[in-house]
Design an enzyme around this catalytic site. Structure first.
Site, PDB file in Angstrom:
ATOM      1  N   HIS A   1      35.742  33.680  30.989  1.00 35.02           N
ATOM      2  CA  HIS A   1      34.945  34.873  31.255  1.00 35.02           C
ATOM      3  C   HIS A   1      33.634  34.746  30.475  1.00 35.02           C
ATOM      4  O   HIS A   1      33.592  34.082  29.434  1.00 35.02           O
ATOM      5  CB  HIS A   1      35.635  36.146  30.771  1.00 35.02           C
TER       6      HIS A   1
ATOM      7  N   ASP B   1      34.003  35.660  26.844  1.00 31.60           N
ATOM      8  CA  ASP B   1      34.861  34.766  26.064  1.00 31.60           C
ATOM      9  C   ASP B   1      33.990  33.759  25.331  1.00 31.60           C
ATOM     10  O   ASP B   1      34.205  33.454  24.164  1.00 31.60           O
ATOM     11  CB  ASP B   1      35.806  33.960  26.956  1.00 31.60           C
TER      12      ASP B   1
ATOM     13  N   GLU C   1      41.917  37.790  42.570  1.00 31.95           N
ATOM     14  CA  GLU C   1      43.223  37.646  41.928  1.00 31.95           C
ATOM     15  C   GLU C   1      44.021  38.950  42.053  1.00 31.95           C
ATOM     16  O   GLU C   1      43.709  39.936  41.392  1.00 31.95           O
ATOM     17  CB  GLU C   1      43.033  37.288  40.452  1.00 31.95           C
TER      18      GLU C   1
ATOM     19  N   GLU D   1      48.471  34.813  40.582  1.00 32.23           N
ATOM     20  CA  GLU D   1      49.112  34.714  39.270  1.00 32.23           C
ATOM     21  C   GLU D   1      50.592  35.043  39.408  1.00 32.23           C
ATOM     22  O   GLU D   1      50.963  36.065  40.003  1.00 32.23           O
ATOM     23  CB  GLU D   1      48.465  35.650  38.265  1.00 32.23           C
TER      24      GLU D   1
ATOM     25  N   HIS E   1      51.645  38.527  38.038  1.00 35.47           N
ATOM     26  CA  HIS E   1      51.159  39.619  38.886  1.00 35.47           C
ATOM     27  C   HIS E   1      52.031  39.762  40.131  1.00 35.47           C
ATOM     28  O   HIS E   1      52.291  40.885  40.587  1.00 35.47           O
ATOM     29  CB  HIS E   1      49.713  39.370  39.293  1.00 35.47           C
TER      30      HIS E   1
ATOM     31  N   ASP F   1      47.003  30.999  38.869  1.00 31.64           N
ATOM     32  CA  ASP F   1      47.154  31.259  37.441  1.00 31.64           C
ATOM     33  C   ASP F   1      48.618  31.044  37.095  1.00 31.64           C
ATOM     34  O   ASP F   1      49.489  31.815  37.530  1.00 31.64           O
ATOM     35  CB  ASP F   1      46.750  32.699  37.109  1.00 31.64           C
TER      36      ASP F   1
ATOM     37  N   ASP G   1      52.633  42.925  32.007  1.00 26.53           N
ATOM     38  CA  ASP G   1      52.082  41.578  32.160  1.00 26.53           C
ATOM     39  C   ASP G   1      52.175  40.828  30.831  1.00 26.53           C
ATOM     40  O   ASP G   1      51.296  40.940  29.989  1.00 26.53           O
ATOM     41  CB  ASP G   1      50.625  41.715  32.611  1.00 26.53           C
TER      42      ASP G   1
ATOM     43  N   ASP H   1      52.359  37.472  30.387  1.00 27.17           N
ATOM     44  CA  ASP H   1      51.558  36.232  30.369  1.00 27.17           C
ATOM     45  C   ASP H   1      52.191  35.129  29.534  1.00 27.17           C
ATOM     46  O   ASP H   1      51.547  34.512  28.685  1.00 27.17           O
ATOM     47  CB  ASP H   1      50.147  36.504  29.842  1.00 27.17           C
TER      48      ASP H   1
ATOM     49  N   ASP I   1      46.840  30.783  32.618  1.00 29.07           N
ATOM     50  CA  ASP I   1      46.499  32.137  32.162  1.00 29.07           C
ATOM     51  C   ASP I   1      47.715  32.668  31.400  1.00 29.07           C
ATOM     52  O   ASP I   1      48.422  33.563  31.850  1.00 29.07           O
ATOM     53  CB  ASP I   1      46.170  33.016  33.361  1.00 29.07           C
TER      54      ASP I   1
END
Length: 445
Positions: free
Chosen positions: A108, A111, A239, A275, A278, A303, A314, A316, A346
């Site tokens: 991003h 980031d 996404e 993802e 998700h 992802d 989420d 991750d 991700d």
């Protein structure tokens, strides 16, 4: 891959380039299944999988959660000036990419570069960091899989970005989209991603959903047009995610996004970045959302992560379930691959994982899981009766009246006449357990 890039200092001392040592190795800092140059069919593992490391979880996440602050202390954070800290973090990131041996990364805008409320300062910071990233890419051979803009963290986006009811916020979001697209093109990114982190609603009482969705489509169209105007030739990716942080998000799942893109004439330029976590939050399996996207010709990138079956949010986590990776690679192989997309991790190490090598261990495990999934999926498709079994289930549509039905040559009256003629259909087993047993057999080889 060239020698790992080292900037002003080494941020992961004692860890060299991660080797492939095979499944008999007990070295935790070695690949057991991911052999980048191993041929699977007509491509190497590296070409099939196109692994990428995400900048945000790997180098920005401090391990905080809703119940406590971060647990990790990064060596690059000793720099007190925001830009100096960003430069040190960039060096650490490229050291990690090259030691791990991944060909790609994703980021991003904020980031990589310090954020700023002032538009000019924000743009200046990002341009500075992009110039440095371009140098690091040239020095290491690592490429950008995709770029994106963070349009969900800043308080200005609490009611959304492109779908915000305040036009001033929509305009401010465009600043970041334009800058992130410029950065992606400058760095040779293959894709550009939109994750609608707050594109949705908390309550329908105060929401004009139809108008917000129209604004979302207009915003995406403007972004596409700008991207094409500056020479971006890759895929734009959306996404899907059903909820969190909003109660309902407009990009709920693959089917919802496919319908939205087709409704607004965006399906030729946009694809989906699926993802795993998700998909499961939407009540689907990872494989399901991949398959739906692929059926529409819209599966662009992945992802790679997983959720926790006991937690409804989420999480991750790094992927480790081989049934998930086999299912995912079956979809990818059937559609001929992911390029120019890839597999982006991700995923974040757990809050309790605080050693420097934990980030390597997590990525090694995820890469091995998908490498093994690739091997098994390829074996199922090329060295087993799997595809023939599936084809046999639908053999009644291959000729005769079944084929005429698929070719739209029959009416409802014709179907009734055939049902009368044929009588009660013979019961045919789905043989689900046979498929499950076959997967287990190939996983054990």
């Amino acid at each position: 891959m060239s020698t790992p890039f080292i900037g002003k200092r080494e941020y992961f001392p004692g860890i060299g380039s991660i080797p492939f040592e095979g499944r008999q190795s007990d070295n935790p800092l070695a690949f057991k299944f991911y052999d980048a140059n191993k041929k699977i069919g007509d491509k190497t593992m590296a070409e099939h999988l196109r692994f990428a490391v995400c900048y945000w979880h790997s180098f920005c996440n401090m391990g905080h959660d809703p119940f406590g602050p971060g647990t990790r202390h990064y060596p690059w954070d000793v720099e007190t000036a925001p830009l100096a800290r960003a430069e040190a973090k960039l060096d650490a990131a490229f050291e990690f990419f090259t030691k791990l041996g991944v060909p790609y990364y994703c980021f991003h805008d904020i980031d990589m570069a310090p954020d700023a409320d002032d538009v000019g300062e924000y743009e200046k910071n990002l341009k500075h960091m992009v110039a440095l990233a371009k140098e690091r890419q040239s020095a290491t051979g690592v490429k950008l899989l995709w770029g994106t803009a963070n349009l969900f963290s800043h308080p200005r986006y609490m009611n959304g970005a492109a779908t915000n009811p305040d036009f001033a916020v929509v305009s401010r979001a465009a600043v970041q989209i334009k800058a992130a697209l410029d950065a992606t093109v400058e760095l040779g990114g293959s894709n550009y991603v939109f994750w609608g982190g707050r594109e949705g609603y908390a309550s329908l009482h105060n929401t004009n959903m139809k108008r917000e969705l129209e604004h979302f489509a207009r915003f995406l169209t403007m972004a596409r047009d700008y991207g094409r105007s500056i020479g971006f030739k890759g895929n734009f990716l959306i996404e899907p995610k059903p909820m969190e942080p909003m109660n309902h998000q407009y990009d709920f799942d693959s089917a919802t996004v496919a319908g939205f893109l087709q409704q607004h004439g965006l399906e030729k330029d946009f694809k989906l970045n699926i993802e795993a976590n998700h998909a499961t939050l939407a009540g689907h399996t990872f494989e399901h959302d991949l398959q739906v996207a692929s059926n529409h010709g819209l599966l662009g990138s992945i992802d790679a992560n997983r959720g926790n079956a006991q937690n409804g949010w989420d999480t991750d986590q790094f992927p480790s379930d081989l049934y998930d990776t086999v299912g995912a690679m079956l979809v990818v192989l059937r559609q001929g691959g992911l390029a120019p997309g890839g597999l982006n991790f991700d995923a974040k190490v757990r809050r309790e994982s605080t050693d420097a090598d934990d980030l390597f261990l997590a990525h090694i495990g995820g890469m091995d899981s998908f490498a093994r999934g690739l091997e098994v999926a390829h074996s199922l498709l090329t060295a087993s009766p799997w595809e023939q079994w599936r084809a046999d289930r639908y053999a009644s549509f291959d000729n005769g009246p079944g084929r005429d039905f698929e070719l739209a040559k029959l009416s409802l009256d014709d179907l009734r006449a055939l049902a009368v003629k044929n009588g009660e259909p013979t019961q045919r087993s789905g043989k689900q357990e046979r498929y499950e047993n076959l997967i287990n057999l190939h996983l054990s080889r």
